[in-house]
Design an enzyme around this catalytic site. Sequence first.
Site, mmCIF file in Angstrom:
data_model
loop_
_atom_site.group_PDB
_atom_site.id
_atom_site.type_symbol
_atom_site.label_atom_id
_atom_site.label_comp_id
_atom_site.label_asym_id
_atom_site.label_seq_id
_atom_site.Cartn_x
_atom_site.Cartn_y
_atom_site.Cartn_z
ATOM 1 N N LYS A 159 -12.073 -6.686 -2.523
ATOM 2 C CA LYS A 159 -11.766 -5.141 -1.905
ATOM 3 C C LYS A 159 -13.136 -4.167 -2.824
ATOM 4 O O LYS A 159 -13.101 -4.228 -3.855
ATOM 5 C CB LYS A 159 -10.397 -4.435 -2.361
ATOM 6 C CG LYS A 159 -10.163 -3.120 -2.315
ATOM 7 C CD LYS A 159 -10.040 -2.801 -0.890
ATOM 8 C CE LYS A 159 -9.808 -1.481 -0.482
ATOM 9 N NZ LYS A 159 -10.097 -0.979 0.906
ATOM 10 N N ASP A 187 -2.060 7.866 -8.480
ATOM 11 C CA ASP A 187 -2.533 7.594 -7.187
ATOM 12 C C ASP A 187 -1.632 6.933 -6.429
ATOM 13 O O ASP A 187 -1.647 5.811 -5.876
ATOM 14 C CB ASP A 187 -3.637 6.943 -7.338
ATOM 15 C CG ASP A 187 -4.551 6.773 -6.030
ATOM 16 O OD1 ASP A 187 -4.208 7.621 -5.083
ATOM 17 O OD2 ASP A 187 -5.572 5.959 -6.025
#
Lengths: 335, 221
Positions: free
Chosen positions: B4, B120
Site C-alpha cells: 500500500k 484518522d
Amino acid sequence: MPKFCLGIEATADDFSVGILDFNGNVLANVISAFIPKMGGIHPREAARHHGKVVGQVISTAFQEAHVKPEKLALISFSQGPGLGPCLRTGATAARALATYLDIPLVGVNHCVAHIEIGKLATGAKDPVTLYVSGGNTIVSAFEARYYRVFGETLDIAVGNCLDIFAREAGLHQRAGMPLGAIVEKLAEEGNELVDLPYCVKGMDLSFSGLLTAAIRLFEVRQYRLEDLCFSMQEIAFSMLTEVTERALAHTEKREVLLTGGVGANKRLQAMLRTIADEHDSRFCVVPKQYALDNGAMIAWTGILAYEHGKIIPVEKSFVRLKWRLDEVEAPWVGG
Amino acid sequence: MLIKKGAEANLFLERWHNKKVIMKQRFPKKYRLPEIDERIRNYRTIHESQLLHHAKEAGVSTPMIFLVNLKDSNIIMEFIEGKQVKQILNKLSFKERKHLCRQIGELIGQLHYSGVIHGDLTTSNMILTRNGNVVFVDFGLGEKSVELELRGVDLHLMKRAFQSTHFLHAEECFKAVLEGYAKVVGDEMTRVISRKIIEIESRGRYISERRKVNNDLSSKG
C-alpha cells in the site's frame, strides 16, 4: 448559430463578468477588484463597489467578446456561497439582464465553478481537487452525482490566514498584487524556518493556530518578516499537500487539480506536482486568469447546468450564503 | 513487497524471522523542507508505536509491534489477515452493517475512555478479521488526550469518512457508531459529545445551521 452565456461573479471582493460560447471558448473575462483602503473586505463597501462598476464591466465584456446582448442564450450568476450584499448585487444584475432579454437564468455554486473552470482549462476529467482561496480550503473528488468533500478547513481558509497575517504585518494590497502574492514574494527572500504549529486532523485542517502563532512572533520583532512569510507558507502548504496526498491515496484518482486564488502560488504548485508525480497522477493547475474569482467560470458552469435543465425562475433565485459544494447535484459530470 | 502506497507511509509485506510482517516506512517527503519533514516523521513514528500499545491496554485490537526503528522511521508489526472495512461495508446487509458499525463505535468508545485519540478514523484504517474481530490500524495522527474537543474531532472524522466513502449509508452507520459508543461511555457523555460534534462542524465554512447552533449554545450557557 453559436450560443453564448454571460456569467456574473460577485461573491466577495471581485466583480467579474465572463462571456463564453457553448463550446467552452472564453470570449471575455472582465474583472474589477474592490481594494479596501484599510482592513479586510467590508461586505457593504464591496457591494457598493460592485454596484458602481456593474454597468461598465458588463459593457466592456460585450465589447471584448464582440457579442451583442440579443445573441445571449443564457445568464448565469454566482448564487453562493459568499457575502450577502455582494451576492445580492450580482444577482440583481443577473435577474435584470435575464428579464430584459427574456432568456433563462441559472444560479451557480461558486465552489463548483472553480472546479469546472479548472477542468475546462486543463482538460482534467476526474481529478482530486484542492480548492484554495481567501474564503475556501477544500479537498474534493467526484463520486456518484456529487463533488464529495474529503477534507476542508475546520476554521479559516488558508488564503484568509495568509491575508490576515499580511495585514497585521502592515502590508497593503495593490491593484494586480493581492496580499497572497506579496507574501509569496517576501517568502522567496526567507530561508530560516521558524517553529509554527502544523495542524492536520485526518483530511481536515486548521489554520487559526498557525495564524495566531505567526502574529505573536511578528509582534515580538525578533524574526525577519521574510522568514515568517517563508515559514507560514512552508507549514501551511505542507499541510495542504499532505491532505491532498491522503485524498489521492484514498480515492486512487489519476489527476490532481489545483484551483482557486492561492493556486497561483508557485511554491504550492511545486509541492503538489511532487505528490502527483509520486502517485503517477497528472498534475493540473488552473491558469492564473481563472485562479482568482472570475465571471468565465460562472458562465461555463452555467452552461453545463443549463444543458441539464437546471434553470431557475427569477422569483426563486434567492442567493444562498452558505451553499456547500457537496450540496450541488452535478449531473453533467460523467462517471 | 509494497502492498500500500499511502499518503504518509508505505506498507511493505515482508518475511521477518519467519513471520509475515508489515513494515510501515515513513519515507522523507520531498515536497516539504527537511526540518519539517524530519520533525513530523519522527514524532509520528514514536507516537504511533506508543498509541498502538495504549490501544491494546484499552482493549482494542491493534497489530503487535516487533521493532521500532527511529533512524529510518519505520515500524515492523504484525500482519493482520482480513478485509478493510472500507471494502466490505457497502456490500453488507442493513443488519450486518449496523452490527459492524456498533462494534466500531464500542471500540472507539474504549479508546476514548482510555484517553486515546485515533486521529484518522476512516474505514480504511479498520480491518475485519475472519473471526469477526475489528482491528484498528494507523495511529500516526493520534494522540493521548481526554479532551472533549479532540474526541469530538475524532468522531467527526468518522462521520466525514462515512459521508464521503459510504454516502448511501452514512446516516445509519454513524448512528450505529454512536449507539455502540454510548454502550461504553454512557448516554450522557455521548449526548455531550454529539453536541460537541455539531459545534465543531458549525465552525466550518458555510454551515446553514451555524447561526442556530450558536444561539443554542449561548442560550444553554
